[in-house]
Scaffold this active site. Sequence first.
Site, PDB file in Angstrom:
ATOM      1  N   GLY D 148       3.209  -5.306  -1.381  1.00 24.58           N
ATOM      2  CA  GLY D 148       2.940  -3.921  -1.011  1.00 24.58           C
ATOM      3  C   GLY D 148       2.315  -3.182  -2.176  1.00 24.58           C
ATOM      4  O   GLY D 148       2.402  -3.604  -3.333  1.00 24.58           O
ATOM      5  N   CYS D 149       1.678  -2.067  -1.864  1.00 23.32           N
ATOM      6  CA  CYS D 149       0.979  -1.312  -2.907  1.00 23.32           C
ATOM      7  C   CYS D 149       1.962  -0.692  -3.899  1.00 23.32           C
ATOM      8  O   CYS D 149       1.826  -0.851  -5.113  1.00 23.32           O
ATOM      9  CB  CYS D 149       0.087  -0.243  -2.287  1.00 23.32           C
ATOM     10  SG  CYS D 149       0.874   0.742  -0.998  1.00 23.32           S
ATOM     11  N   TYR D 150       2.948   0.021  -3.382  1.00 18.54           N
ATOM     12  CA  TYR D 150       3.945   0.606  -4.288  1.00 18.54           C
ATOM     13  C   TYR D 150       4.644  -0.477  -5.119  1.00 18.54           C
ATOM     14  O   TYR D 150       4.785  -0.337  -6.345  1.00 18.54           O
ATOM     15  CB  TYR D 150       4.999   1.384  -3.495  1.00 18.54           C
ATOM     16  CG  TYR D 150       4.571   2.710  -2.921  1.00 18.54           C
ATOM     17  CD1 TYR D 150       4.165   3.764  -3.737  1.00 18.54           C
ATOM     18  CD2 TYR D 150       4.611   2.928  -1.548  1.00 18.54           C
ATOM     19  CE1 TYR D 150       3.809   4.995  -3.202  1.00 18.54           C
ATOM     20  CE2 TYR D 150       4.263   4.160  -1.001  1.00 18.54           C
ATOM     21  CZ  TYR D 150       3.862   5.192  -1.823  1.00 18.54           C
ATOM     22  OH  TYR D 150       3.521   6.415  -1.292  1.00 18.54           O
ATOM     23  N   THR D 152       3.684  -3.248  -6.201  1.00 12.08           N
ATOM     24  CA  THR D 152       2.833  -3.757  -7.272  1.00 12.08           C
ATOM     25  C   THR D 152       2.971  -2.893  -8.520  1.00 12.08           C
ATOM     26  O   THR D 152       3.157  -3.391  -9.633  1.00 12.08           O
ATOM     27  CB  THR D 152       1.359  -3.795  -6.801  1.00 12.08           C
ATOM     28  OG1 THR D 152       1.256  -4.716  -5.717  1.00 12.08           O
ATOM     29  CG2 THR D 152       0.419  -4.212  -7.925  1.00 12.08           C
ATOM     30  N   GLN D 311      -3.381   2.655  -9.922  1.00 15.59           N
ATOM     31  CA  GLN D 311      -4.225   1.621  -9.331  1.00 15.59           C
ATOM     32  C   GLN D 311      -4.929   2.226  -8.127  1.00 15.59           C
ATOM     33  O   GLN D 311      -4.590   3.316  -7.681  1.00 15.59           O
ATOM     34  CB  GLN D 311      -3.378   0.414  -8.879  1.00 15.59           C
ATOM     35  CG  GLN D 311      -2.489   0.737  -7.684  1.00 15.59           C
ATOM     36  CD  GLN D 311      -1.712  -0.462  -7.141  1.00 15.59           C
ATOM     37  OE1 GLN D 311      -1.792  -1.560  -7.683  1.00 15.59           O
ATOM     38  NE2 GLN D 311      -0.963  -0.268  -6.065  1.00 15.59           N
TER      39      GLN D 311
END
EC number: 1.2.1.38
Lengths: 345, 345, 345, 345
Positions: D148-150, D152, D311
């Site tokens: 997942g983005c968070y 990462t 990011q």
Amino acid sequence: MIKVGIVGGTGYTGVELLRLLATHPEVKLTAITSRKEDGLPVADMFPSLRGRVDLAFSAPEKAKLTECDVVFFATPHGVAMAQAPELLAAGVKVIDLAADFRLQDIASFEKWYKIPHSCPELLKEAAYGLVELNRDAIRKARIVGNPGCYPTTMQLGLAPLLQAGVIDASHLIADCKSGVSGAGRKAEVATLFSEAGDNFKAYGVSGHRHSPETLERLRFLTKDKVGLLFTPHLVPMIRGMHSTLYARLTKDIDNAALQALFEKAYGNEPFIDVMPFGSHPETRSTRASNMLRIALHRPDDGDTVVVLVVQDNLVKGASGQAVQCMNLMFGLDETTGLMHIPVLP
Amino acid sequence: MIKVGIVGGTGYTGVELLRLLATHPEVKLTAITSRKEDGLPVADMFPSLRGRVDLAFSAPEKAKLTECDVVFFATPHGVAMAQAPELLAAGVKVIDLAADFRLQDIASFEKWYKIPHSCPELLKEAAYGLVELNRDAIRKARIVGNPGCYPTTMQLGLAPLLQAGVIDASHLIADCKSGVSGAGRKAEVATLFSEAGDNFKAYGVSGHRHSPETLERLRFLTKDKVGLLFTPHLVPMIRGMHSTLYARLTKDIDNAALQALFEKAYGNEPFIDVMPFGSHPETRSTRASNMLRIALHRPDDGDTVVVLVVQDNLVKGASGQAVQCMNLMFGLDETTGLMHIPVLP
Amino acid sequence: MIKVGIVGGTGYTGVELLRLLATHPEVKLTAITSRKEDGLPVADMFPSLRGRVDLAFSAPEKAKLTECDVVFFATPHGVAMAQAPELLAAGVKVIDLAADFRLQDIASFEKWYKIPHSCPELLKEAAYGLVELNRDAIRKARIVGNPGCYPTTMQLGLAPLLQAGVIDASHLIADCKSGVSGAGRKAEVATLFSEAGDNFKAYGVSGHRHSPETLERLRFLTKDKVGLLFTPHLVPMIRGMHSTLYARLTKDIDNAALQALFEKAYGNEPFIDVMPFGSHPETRSTRASNMLRIALHRPDDGDTVVVLVVQDNLVKGASGQAVQCMNLMFGLDETTGLMHIPVLP
Amino acid sequence: MIKVGIVGGTGYTGVELLRLLATHPEVKLTAITSRKEDGLPVADMFPSLRGRVDLAFSAPEKAKLTECDVVFFATPHGVAMAQAPELLAAGVKVIDLAADFRLQDIASFEKWYKIPHSCPELLKEAAYGLVELNRDAIRKARIVGNPGCYPTTMQLGLAPLLQAGVIDASHLIADCKSGVSGAGRKAEVATLFSEAGDNFKAYGVSGHRHSPETLERLRFLTKDKVGLLFTPHLVPMIRGMHSTLYARLTKDIDNAALQALFEKAYGNEPFIDVMPFGSHPETRSTRASNMLRIALHRPDDGDTVVVLVVQDNLVKGASGQAVQCMNLMFGLDETTGLMHIPVLP
């Protein structure tokens, strides 16, 4: 009618004062100063005021501020303390939207603002203008130091917890986010549309002026040692402030009791809305109004309470709060001229 | 107090009506309908209204709209004309913010809106709600078709020129730009933040419903043949509309005389601001207010006049104009409850 | 490898040149000047370049620009013409992103830019850098005046119509909209986030520098008298430009034939996309790429053709076009280093 | 050339995969599925791809995915696990951008995603696709669960501290902010421009799916008890993620040593930039690139370290990371096709 003067009306808190005061039923806008814009009709700079404010800017020396009942300073730090003595001597009340009368600790003021304080004796009598926590002092004050925008959210979000003594006051964390108007109407690269737009960043993480102000005030609320880690961020929106506050619970207290602390503290406040436990307030729900909204969370029913606070940084965080103070100082109903419904969308 | 009902209050024109009417001194908000949200407090959907509007949505059949003095329809096209006959029969006035009562030409209505018109006889008596051009009819009307947002700017921007007969009416060009709220509060991919943000596009260039509406009304203003090329664009902002209108001059007229046409037409209008010749009005100078601003240009002193018109599409372009109509229909001062100063920044 | 120097790399066209050139396979970034930032690593000012560009800014006199093969000027107007003679004498090619070598009419240049032109003889040999309309001249040029962003869209959108002689060239209208980055990276109040955000306005309606540039070039395309009414607007987005062009048809020509004019003109162009007739190109479909997209409309099958043109103002409207010129001037494939796919969303 | 298929290419991670893969030198885009859009050229939905991707969407059953070398799933949760067994059996590698192969704890998966896991045995062999922390496993994997983005940002920001054992792992706080594209390209009211624009809010404060994912992975990094308070917020920007991480130090360690932990951990990483101590990374410094930037702070030299991580949520937070995994799985240089310089402004 209260005769009102504004010193430094070319910035965002200035034009917001004008918006609020031009429709205030007990106010007569009397003078607005700007040395640089002397003679320019205010509405030429801010066309939103065309037909509604017919004042022109005037140079300070022409402005007859001593004939006003109250003067607002929407100026850089240092201006109000230079002019306040003369105004007070003439019987004019003073409300400073900058920092000159916020910090009682002069050493701290001088450290963070890099200027000597020119009237420490006035500072002593000045009232800190956070109405909900300092109403009586403001009512009696000749001079008010209007709080910073971030400090308003941090204090109102933490006060009920500190006063109840249910949190570890020594390790408070305030992760705060502000719209770009908080940086003012100065020509600077960092706040250009193409720099601040579609972007998010923290700033001043290692130290910010609103930290000492908040600390000083929080210390009045508790005997415990207070420590605060304050992280401001810049959000690509014009108005709005969202503070996410983290505090570790030190007492066994359930969620209903936490919620009750806030409802008891603010239940009668016209400008604080304690939302249902677990709500997610949005900044836009306060846009262009003097409302501040608070909601509590307790993730995983753990030992940390999360307080979410939103306001319009230019209203409850600045000009609206200043008018709220003025209302008190002149014996008016606190809500006079401030009942704008937030603009959504 | 005027008892007001709102049918369909879950969209942007609905919540804007609520914002305006909740502080209107002569109005009592009485009912607001939404079949889908029956029972939900309005302030739960729009937290900006917490503490200010305590109504809940109710299903239409429960809403007792016939006990109101006036009902606003903030609904999709077709709803108002279905319910208007019963309301009018009960003595309730009707203001439709959709298109049901805008176009006198039924064939045109049916072509552009793809539904048959169910009450042509009511349409005949309906007043077109563009106050500045139709004040007398509105004052006497039982039913008002509130103008579209684009048509409001195009008509007000072109009327003085058409009435004076100084332009070629057959080749008018309106290059118009709207904030995204004009598309409403419907879940659609095209108006997602990540689609409409940081982006600009034209849409409906080959045909848009606001074209026949505008044409029909412009034709009432002149005997000349009227032709209009209307190009709408979507701007990544929430509120605001900017119309850039191009008209070829057919008479020898100097700039002062052009300006005088507008100042004469609108000099006494409380909600139209004719700015100095050569000004560049900004949409934000009308944000959250009922003001519409106009400025004229004549590039290179050539034969084309450029009219710039700005408004808040949700206020003068929709809900504010509707309240302005209501004020007239009930014999109130036209500005009652509508004197909000624009929010800037 | 082509040794490249950049004069004035602290603005948006400068950083965009760096983005494009740092991954260009035939380029070696050799020097970048800024008197004010002498010694500062470029990546300290633009962290997006960290690890990718290891140059530091250097004061002009230290920069050894004469050892480069080509120097780009991303400077205010007037700088390139001062330095070009020395560079050309040293065998260095020059591409100016400002206006010094755009206008062949020196009187017009001096009127609009308020400075005398210091090297009229160089101006005569300079090639106007709009590749699709001037490819051969650019290929042979020592010095290129890169077009303005607006003029690029106006010329490419109108050229096929003018060359075919099917429109009234004397009354062209260009209603153009630009993202805020077009105003550059200067500290100015008007382009602050809180001023330009959530707002839309026209500017320079009565006269803009890009008008004479466009007129001069359009006149090379037709023998007819050319008249242009150009209205620029500011859009609250960072990158992107959308031009809506209006031209009255003077010949009986059907839509397929109109479309064919553009497809024939641009069918082999790598950076021009002629979309299907009736399309609505979005600026974001070109974001961060060198593509320019065009679509034609003919509302109501009337006598006016509407041409929609979109581009990224910093790429095809500035730095990308400049690199495209460089490729030609050094005999490379025109697309080298420029095949970025637009960033969407 | 690696033959690549994409299942579900109509969302933002899908179109971002297409942008990255269309210029990847070792990839041949072979199939892209969408039942709903069967037959529609991809470039008709995303005009940014016109001329660059000539595939059309095809219904899944027609897509011959088994002839690909690798298939990316840019689909809702649950799709990849249904189709993975058949693909793996045919020798096709699988990279899932949704959550099907992220969580090893099936009970946790089923609790948070509300669907049973259909192939627990595949889950066991799946590699978690956070390259910098799991490179070897990914290299050998047939199937990768892309993070997942968070998660990462949280893992990369905390890993060096956890691995060094210098912080109290039991009370980590992650105050995270995401651009709106993280919510996907679904038609929903909450992410409309007029809802999410000029606004800021927290969401999911009382529980979010990325919390268990992050917790599970952090626990692999330390033997200490791990506790995480994760607060996501929605920022009015399209792309970009900023995580502000708070950890209490338990060891006496100076700032230089803290910084060294990160530089040692990530010094050779091509896509992680450890900025100088005290920096304030901006999300835009990673826009449209696979870079993630980290900076450390220690306010007032106290006992709390603040880690700032930025990011692009669609690149390093999703599609870029997936391509990075693919590169590893096929023995390519990890940076192949991923060296885009961030787009600024």
